[in-house]
Design a protein around this motif. Sequence first.
Motif, short mmCIF file in Angstrom:
data_model
loop_
_atom_site.label_atom_id
_atom_site.label_comp_id
_atom_site.label_asym_id
_atom_site.label_seq_id
_atom_site.Cartn_x
_atom_site.Cartn_y
_atom_site.Cartn_z
N GLN A 1 0.85 -1.21 0.00
CA GLN A 1 0.00 0.00 0.00
C GLN A 1 0.88 1.26 0.00
OE1 GLN A 1 -2.53 -0.66 3.38
NE2 GLN A 1 -3.79 -2.13 2.27
N CYS A 2 1.95 1.22 0.79
CA CYS A 2 2.88 2.37 0.81
C CYS A 2 3.55 2.53 -0.55
CB CYS A 2 3.95 2.19 1.89
SG CYS A 2 3.29 2.29 3.55
N ARG B 1 1.39 4.23 -3.10
CA ARG B 1 1.28 5.69 -2.95
C ARG B 1 2.44 6.43 -3.60
NH1 ARG B 1 0.42 4.91 2.81
NH2 ARG B 1 -1.52 3.75 2.81
#
Length: 468
Positions: free
Chosen positions: A413-414, A417
Amino acid sequence: MSENPETVLAPGAKAERSPDAGARAAGPTASHSGYGPGEAPRWREYSKCIHCGLCLNACPTYRELGVEMDSPRGRIYQMIQVDRGKLALGESFVRHMDLCLDCRACETACPSGVEYGRLIEAARGQIQEHYRRPAASRFLRRLFLREILPHRRRLELLGRLLRVYQRSGLEQAVAASGVLSLFPGNLDRVSKLSPRMEKPFFTKQLGTTIPAIGPRRFRVAFIAGCIANLAFAHLNEATVRVLARNGCEVVIPSNQGCCGALHVHAGLRDVARQLAVKNIRAFGGGGLDAIITNAAGCGAVLKEYPQLFEDVEREHYEAAQAFSARVKDVTEFLASIELNRSFGAIKTRITYQDPCHLGHAQRVRQAPRRLLSAVPEVELVELKEAEICCGSAGIYNVVHSELASRLLRSKMQCVDRTRADWIVTANPGCLLQLRAGVRASSLPGRRVLHVVELLDEAYAAFHAGASS
Ligand code: SF4
Ligand code: SF4
């Protein structure tokens, strides 16, 4: 709710006095230690913990589980309670110690200088020696860590068999049948995470010396790894090429072996010591400017070989110190010399994941970033929580697959981004884990590569441009 360490004290548990507990602990509570003979968490190390809790939010297992007993502070407290004879070296203690990733993020966070890695590794040594695991676990640990990993020929044979299995179509057929899920021991998960065996293996290069490209500036030795010899031959070749392009003559000793990192993390300190002695001898020749590794997990243990001989087999201690003083991660070494900057442009957006054993254990953080930033047109975007473990942690992703998957999902998820095209890291285990994350993600085309692979491509781009 946090589990209270006091509630897990085995009622009436009698801890035998360890014959060397006095020397080990030198603290006020040593006389009733629950540890058995041998190396154990020591008072002079755990007494530095002031229970401030500043390490809690850096700890991946505490962040995921929210349980004090699965935090650094809680684990240290349990180690102290065992040393005081108030907590049995039993199932509960083992479970909480096993769940630790040994990522050492807590060391970075700790204002008191607690060397948590030493503590957990000594605690696991005690568990290995004095706790009886279930039969299947004992069998698998013995088979993999004692009978296969330390023996290059056996490992190579296994690698050949695995390569046939992976390339013959058998692997896909077995996966499609779902038969592996019927077997115990996480076999299904092991199969999915197994590295691809390369052809040829890097073992062919053992015993050779690769000349520097251009004038020789350094003479270095290369640690080829054990599994990396079979599954990361391309990475090893890229490492040697990059070193050669930087004026290094690269010696690859034939009698080197597994570094023992997995053994240290699993508590098999006797095997780790045997492997350390073998490597100290293999790399003992003079005239080396550095001993280079491209694996952060291996590098951390290689730099900490002296810890294995502080209390046991003391005759090897000084040789271990001399050996470890010369060990450098490849990124650390390249960033410390005048770098060959004949890089072609690589127009891409990348992000960098700090391997735990490079950032937290070796404190090497800026070197990889400096190298990546030196490549023209590479756009380096910082990854949020780049120092939080991806869930690889040696074989943690196989043994504790559920928790490792949660960590990997958070990591991806990081990564999403950052909108990076490539994820760059500096450890083979992290490469495998992050590749598994990419396969499972919505952006399967993303590349995952090692810092030196990117440098190697940038050098190749320069030379391709020069010759066209
Ligand atoms: S930060 Fe250090 S001193 Fe504070 S609780 Fe954690 S290990 Fe102990
Ligand atoms: S080594 Fe990692 S998982 Fe283990 S206690 Fe420290 S921060 Fe937590």
